[in-house]
Design a protein around this motif. Sequence first.
Motif, short mmCIF file in Angstrom:
data_model
loop_
_atom_site.label_atom_id
_atom_site.label_comp_id
_atom_site.label_asym_id
_atom_site.label_seq_id
_atom_site.Cartn_x
_atom_site.Cartn_y
_atom_site.Cartn_z
N GLU A 1 -10.35 -4.32 -4.21
CA GLU A 1 -11.37 -3.61 -3.43
C GLU A 1 -12.72 -4.30 -3.50
O GLU A 1 -13.47 -4.32 -2.52
CB GLU A 1 -11.48 -2.16 -3.91
CG GLU A 1 -10.26 -1.32 -3.56
CD GLU A 1 -9.89 -1.39 -2.08
OE1 GLU A 1 -10.81 -1.24 -1.24
OE2 GLU A 1 -8.71 -1.61 -1.77
N SER A 2 -13.05 -4.88 -4.65
CA SER A 2 -14.34 -5.57 -4.76
C SER A 2 -14.37 -6.82 -3.90
O SER A 2 -15.42 -7.19 -3.34
CB SER A 2 -14.64 -5.92 -6.23
OG SER A 2 -13.77 -6.94 -6.70
N ILE A 3 -13.24 -7.48 -3.76
CA ILE A 3 -13.15 -8.67 -2.91
C ILE A 3 -13.31 -8.28 -1.44
O ILE A 3 -14.07 -8.90 -0.68
CB ILE A 3 -11.82 -9.40 -3.16
CG1 ILE A 3 -11.83 -10.03 -4.56
CG2 ILE A 3 -11.55 -10.45 -2.09
CD1 ILE A 3 -10.49 -10.59 -5.00
N LYS A 4 -12.61 -7.24 -1.04
CA LYS A 4 -12.73 -6.76 0.34
C LYS A 4 -14.17 -6.34 0.65
O LYS A 4 -14.71 -6.65 1.71
CB LYS A 4 -11.79 -5.57 0.58
CG LYS A 4 -10.32 -5.93 0.60
CD LYS A 4 -9.50 -4.67 0.85
CE LYS A 4 -8.02 -4.94 0.92
NZ LYS A 4 -7.23 -3.70 1.12
N LYS A 5 -14.77 -5.64 -0.29
CA LYS A 5 -16.14 -5.15 -0.10
C LYS A 5 -17.12 -6.32 0.03
O LYS A 5 -18.02 -6.29 0.88
CB LYS A 5 -16.55 -4.26 -1.28
CG LYS A 5 -17.96 -3.67 -1.15
CD LYS A 5 -18.29 -2.80 -2.35
CE LYS A 5 -19.72 -2.26 -2.23
NZ LYS A 5 -20.09 -1.43 -3.42
N ALA A 6 -16.96 -7.34 -0.79
CA ALA A 6 -17.86 -8.49 -0.75
C ALA A 6 -17.78 -9.19 0.60
O ALA A 6 -18.80 -9.60 1.17
CB ALA A 6 -17.51 -9.47 -1.87
N ILE A 7 -16.57 -9.34 1.12
CA ILE A 7 -16.40 -10.01 2.42
C ILE A 7 -16.97 -9.15 3.54
O ILE A 7 -17.64 -9.66 4.45
CB ILE A 7 -14.92 -10.34 2.67
CG1 ILE A 7 -14.44 -11.37 1.64
CG2 ILE A 7 -14.70 -10.85 4.10
CD1 ILE A 7 -12.95 -11.62 1.66
N GLU A 8 -16.75 -7.84 3.47
CA GLU A 8 -17.29 -6.97 4.51
C GLU A 8 -18.81 -6.93 4.47
O GLU A 8 -19.47 -6.95 5.52
CB GLU A 8 -16.71 -5.55 4.37
CG GLU A 8 -17.15 -4.62 5.49
CD GLU A 8 -16.33 -3.36 5.58
OE1 GLU A 8 -16.50 -2.61 6.55
OE2 GLU A 8 -15.50 -3.12 4.68
N GLU A 9 -19.37 -6.90 3.28
CA GLU A 9 -20.83 -6.88 3.18
C GLU A 9 -21.43 -8.21 3.64
O GLU A 9 -22.50 -8.24 4.25
CB GLU A 9 -21.26 -6.57 1.75
CG GLU A 9 -21.01 -5.13 1.34
CD GLU A 9 -21.51 -4.80 -0.04
OE1 GLU A 9 -21.86 -5.75 -0.79
OE2 GLU A 9 -21.55 -3.61 -0.40
N GLY A 10 -20.74 -9.30 3.38
CA GLY A 10 -21.26 -10.60 3.78
C GLY A 10 -21.13 -10.89 5.26
O GLY A 10 -22.01 -11.50 5.86
N SER A 11 -20.02 -10.43 5.84
CA SER A 11 -19.74 -10.77 7.24
C SER A 11 -20.03 -9.64 8.22
O SER A 11 -20.24 -9.88 9.41
CB SER A 11 -18.26 -11.16 7.39
OG SER A 11 -17.42 -10.03 7.17
N GLY A 12 -19.99 -8.41 7.70
CA GLY A 12 -20.13 -7.26 8.59
C GLY A 12 -18.79 -6.76 9.12
O GLY A 12 -18.75 -5.80 9.88
N TYR A 13 -17.70 -7.40 8.70
CA TYR A 13 -16.38 -7.03 9.22
C TYR A 13 -15.36 -6.94 8.09
O TYR A 13 -15.46 -7.66 7.09
CB TYR A 13 -15.90 -8.06 10.25
CG TYR A 13 -16.80 -8.13 11.45
CD1 TYR A 13 -16.66 -7.24 12.51
CD2 TYR A 13 -17.83 -9.08 11.51
CE1 TYR A 13 -17.51 -7.28 13.59
CE2 TYR A 13 -18.68 -9.13 12.60
CZ TYR A 13 -18.52 -8.23 13.64
OH TYR A 13 -19.37 -8.26 14.71
#
Length: 225
Positions: free
Chosen positions: A163-175
């Motif tokens: 979940e932390s990996i998914k969150k980091a990518i979503e926060e960085g990319s917006g998607y």
Amino acid sequence: MKYSYSAMILISILITQWVCEARDFDFFYFVQQWPGSYCDTKKSCCYPTIGKPDSDFGIHGLWPNYKDGSYPSNCDPDSPFNPSEISDLSGRMRKSWPSLACPSSNGLGFWTHEWEKHGTCSESVLDQRAYFQAALDLKKQADLLKFLTDAEIHPDDEFYSLESIKKAIEEGSGYSAWIECNKDESGNSQLYQVYMCVDSSGSEFIQCPIFPHGKCDSQIQFPSF
């Protein structure tokens, strides 16, 4: 066997409809892979002929898909890969789209496969050069390693929550992104590939209408490279 004129017309219409449907698609999956996870398996890997790639995510492909989860493939056998079409992109391709398959190669076989299986299905919007250019540009927009390290998630052989990996990518990319895992030689689940979705023009990230099947463990390893 002889066909009537009307039957021949019907066959022609059906063939034309099949070709059009094969080339029509809803969105792309843009897939990047972590080289440390590709190499850290029983199968291992081989570095490109120019040497070890950078410690960064590399492009795997830009894949046309349908919203029902299926996808077209090998749409145009009359459109073979032509290296001269991307000669001005070759430096960026070797850096951002390296092949880790054995035996060592210059990447041409990998790029040939990606174009002929996936790229030919996007020819209605992207010719060969535009297809590879689009993937390179998308990688610049989706700097996965930066998104993760900004969130203190590093390729250090440690385990991080999925979940932390998914969150980091979503926060960085917006998607949102979908994570694919593989197993190392010890059977540990590790961060392998990241799927993000792109509109049918190949230029803009979008929220994924559907994700692939499969799952990772709740804690996954981010191997060094």
